[in-house]
Design an enzyme around this catalytic site. Structure first.
Site, PDB file in Angstrom:
ATOM      1  CE1 TYR A 137      -3.149   2.830   0.838  1.00 44.91           C
ATOM      2  CE2 TYR A 137      -1.922   3.466   2.701  1.00 44.91           C
ATOM      3  CZ  TYR A 137      -3.067   3.752   1.625  1.00 44.91           C
ATOM      4  OH  TYR A 137      -3.591   4.865   1.874  1.00 44.91           O
ATOM      5  CD  GLU A 181      -8.011   7.464   4.763  1.00 44.71           C
ATOM      6  OE1 GLU A 181      -8.003   7.460   6.169  1.00 44.71           O
ATOM      7  OE2 GLU A 181      -7.008   7.306   4.137  1.00 44.71           O
ATOM      8  CD1 TRP A 184      -3.681   2.366   6.078  1.00 49.78           C
ATOM      9  CD2 TRP A 184      -5.871   3.326   6.010  1.00 49.78           C
ATOM     10  NE1 TRP A 184      -4.120   2.632   4.574  1.00 49.78           N
ATOM     11  CE2 TRP A 184      -5.427   2.989   4.673  1.00 49.78           C
ATOM     12  CE3 TRP A 184      -6.959   3.580   6.164  1.00 49.78           C
ATOM     13  CZ2 TRP A 184      -6.231   3.298   3.482  1.00 49.78           C
ATOM     14  CZ3 TRP A 184      -8.061   3.695   5.165  1.00 49.78           C
ATOM     15  CH2 TRP A 184      -7.711   3.509   3.745  1.00 49.78           C
TER      16      TRP A 184
END
Length: 186
Positions: free
Chosen positions: A18, A40, A48
């Protein structure tokens, strides 16, 4: 020789991929911008990494992040999502996603694309920061404050300044790669 990366992504290959391939790279496609708004907003209050591990589940549950479809979700569909163990089952966040899809369409109508709207907050080009360490990376900025305030005025939910700043980082509106990170100068 091992590549030097931002230290937050050292956890595993998923995080590194990522970081190396997405985080901080400018995104202008409305579909991808919406995907990151959804992810988000679900990340608020969580890590995250938790969201990243469930990303494919979110993609399946939310019709490939198709905001036109999501804007039409019925109460039955939102209830179905509440019983989906593959995503974060938070009713307020699920309802916010449906709401935000509707608001997203309104912004598109006003600006032509959501990308035009959101990128106008940084004059259409990424802001380049020069953090030496993770401590130098802010959680918010004056721009994320202004954008979050404008989104709220437009009726968006779960997109406060911290979430908006994370979105700006994810979509390359701001480059917060550490100065010695190999991705920074790509």
């Amino acid at each position: 020789m091992e590549k030097i990366r931002c230290t937050w992504c050292d956890k595993d290959d998923l995080y590194r991929a990522y970081h190396d391939n997405e985080w901080g790279k400018p995104v202008y496609k409305d579909e991808t911008i919406f995907e990151f708004l959804v992810l988000e907003s679900f990340q608020a209050g969580l890590s995250w990494y938790t969201i990243l591990k469930k990303r494919e589940n979110f993609k399946l549950a939310f019709d490939d992040f198709n905001y036109r479809k999501i804007a039409e979700y019925s109460s039955e569909k939102t209830e179905e999502l509440m019983h989906n163990p593959g995503i974060i089952r938070n009713r307020l966040k699920i309802l916010a996603t449906v709401n935000n899809a509707k608001r997203f369409l309104e912004v598109q109508k006003e600006f032509g694309t959501f990308s035009e709207y959101i990128w106008s907050f940084v004059n259409g080009k990424p802001l380049i920061n020069h953090p030496q360490t993770l401590k130098d990376v802010p959680a918010t900025s004056e721009i994320s404050d202004a954008l979050a305030k404008d989104l709220k005025k437009r009726g968006f939910k779960f997109l406060g300044s911290t979430v908006v700043y994370a979105h700006m980082q994810a979509t390359g509106m701001v480059n917060d790669h550490l100065v010695d990170c190999w991705v920074r100068n790509q």
